[in-house]
Design an enzyme around this catalytic site. Sequence first.
Site, PDB file in Angstrom:
ATOM      1  N   ARG A   1     -25.019   9.769 111.921  1.00 31.81           N
ATOM      2  CA  ARG A   1     -24.732  10.257 110.570  1.00 31.81           C
ATOM      3  C   ARG A   1     -25.778   9.661 109.638  1.00 31.81           C
ATOM      4  O   ARG A   1     -26.730  10.322 109.278  1.00 31.81           O
ATOM      5  CB  ARG A   1     -23.294   9.873 110.175  1.00 31.81           C
TER       6      ARG A   1
ATOM      7  N   LYS B   1     -13.941   4.333  98.000  1.00 34.88           N
ATOM      8  CA  LYS B   1     -14.607   5.618  97.766  1.00 34.88           C
ATOM      9  C   LYS B   1     -13.552   6.688  97.469  1.00 34.88           C
ATOM     10  O   LYS B   1     -12.363   6.474  97.708  1.00 34.88           O
ATOM     11  CB  LYS B   1     -15.448   6.007  98.985  1.00 34.88           C
TER      12      LYS B   1
ATOM     13  N   MET C   1      -0.267  28.185  94.853  1.00 36.02           N
ATOM     14  CA  MET C   1      -1.171  27.277  94.143  1.00 36.02           C
ATOM     15  C   MET C   1      -0.411  26.188  93.389  1.00 36.02           C
ATOM     16  O   MET C   1      -0.788  25.018  93.427  1.00 36.02           O
ATOM     17  CB  MET C   1      -2.050  28.072  93.167  1.00 36.02           C
TER      18      MET C   1
ATOM     19  N   TYR D   1       4.672  34.444  98.744  1.00 33.95           N
ATOM     20  CA  TYR D   1       3.556  35.375  98.984  1.00 33.95           C
ATOM     21  C   TYR D   1       3.514  35.843 100.435  1.00 33.95           C
ATOM     22  O   TYR D   1       3.657  35.039 101.361  1.00 33.95           O
ATOM     23  CB  TYR D   1       2.223  34.672  98.713  1.00 33.95           C
TER      24      TYR D   1
HETATM   25  C1  LIG Z   1     -14.948   5.230 104.788  1.00 32.67           C
HETATM   26  C2  LIG Z   1     -15.703   4.147 105.429  1.00 32.67           C
HETATM   27  C3  LIG Z   1     -15.066   2.958 105.824  1.00 32.67           C
HETATM   28  C4  LIG Z   1     -13.559   2.774 105.761  1.00 32.67           C
HETATM   29  O1  LIG Z   1     -12.931   3.526 106.778  1.00 32.67           O
HETATM   30  P1  LIG Z   1     -11.351   3.459 107.071  1.00 32.67           P
HETATM   31  O2  LIG Z   1     -11.208   4.163 108.351  1.00 32.67           O
HETATM   32  O3  LIG Z   1     -10.682   4.185 105.949  1.00 32.67           O
HETATM   33  O4  LIG Z   1     -10.980   2.028 107.120  1.00 32.67           O
HETATM   34  C5  LIG Z   1     -15.854   1.939 106.306  1.00 32.67           C
HETATM   35  N1  LIG Z   1     -17.192   2.081 106.425  1.00 32.67           N
HETATM   36  C6  LIG Z   1     -17.836   3.219 106.074  1.00 32.67           C
HETATM   37  C7  LIG Z   1     -19.303   3.329 106.243  1.00 32.67           C
HETATM   38  C8  LIG Z   1     -17.109   4.296 105.590  1.00 32.67           C
HETATM   39  O5  LIG Z   1     -17.746   5.428 105.264  1.00 32.67           O
END
Ligand SMILES: *Cc1c(COP(=O)(O)O)cnc(C)c1O
Length: 412
Positions: free
Chosen positions: A168, A68, A347, A299
Amino acid sequence: MSMASHVSENRLPQSDRPSEPRVQRPRRAAPADAVRPTRAEVFLDALRHNLRVVKRAAKTAKVWPVLKADAYGHGAPAVARTLERAGADGFCVALFEEAVELRDAGITAPILVMSGHYGASHGEVIARGLVPVIYERGQLEAFAHAARTMGLTSAFPVHLKVDTGMARLGIQPADLAAMAEAIHDFPEVKVSGLMTHLACADALGTEETVEQMRIFDEATATLARFGVRAEVRHAANSAALLRGESSLDAVRPGIAIFGVSPRAEGSQSPLTNELRQAIRVRSEVVSVRDLPTGAAVGYGALYRTTRPSRIATVPMGYADGLSRRLTNVGHLLVRGKRAPIVGAVSMDMTMIDVTDVPLAAVRDEVVVLGSQDGPLGREHIGAEEVANHQGSISWEVLTSISRRVPRFYREP
Ligand SMILES: *Cc1c(COP(=O)(O)O)cnc(C)c1O
């Protein structure tokens, strides 16, 4: 394999073929366009090495690396191609759009889409051979409808997510009986996988994780009583996997694949120590000036020299992913030595104090993340170190490296 796509695109009638993706993706700076010396190098051999470490920890469980957020900032298409060839059993992404990007890049391995947002694209999810995660009756209904419309001859596999204590996503245990009923109402869809996500796998204690796994086992048994039996169950992220627990039938490692420890400091497993950070972010000194004591830097004059100082300017700022919270905190590497960040990170640029780095000069390489071998030694800045300095976590450090930074892929 239960995650395998069971309908191939070319078996679909012409009218059901997915149209070109409607999604406009932001274009990342390409290596060929790189003029500025700030760039990220991704070491493909490190990815393959980390996959081997993860596979060893997973034992007989399938390994589905989580790609992801553009593979945690490493570039999803290149990472997926590398890992697919190296024997990854499948991949996980958060978004449908991310899965489409991998399919467009030629990835044929199973892809699990974890977030549950499918918009009006249920048919495309099926046509692209993706495995969606669901947790509500409405999602089941939508996939059943799409499967029926497309005339699928076998049940379309989905994974059901159970909320075992993270609050979640996922169906809550109390709603499992009603969900089982819904599953029977829609024979066009079958639950081939059961998953949950652990909230505290990276913590020192294991109490919450043990409790979540207990609830997951209970949920599995409840569903089985109602005749819903999944072929695969999965729960482990990197932390749970490297800790050596709860691999079940498959694991979903993200951060470990990129060679960064998922664990709290001081609780490293031997396997964690074998991981190799796959990304190195480097730039070059573009300007150097000598300042007297008491001179303001950057800055807001947030830094003032306390001695005659040599200050170097590095063309990487918060728009590139070097957090402004690193103002006056942390280091960059020059000539194999640490040089402190001084003044506000701006930036596009950041200043460092190179007074104690003899001969530091314009065009010297500067390492923001990763290792540097220089005339003054060898140093390493890990994602964890940067995360600690900016009051965040390694995941945010990696995914913050912005699209303005071109990625270069390195084979040894
Ligand atoms: C991001 C995610 C993972 C991987 O998590 P890591 O801590 O990076 O290994 C696994 N399962 C779900 C549902 C996630 O959202």
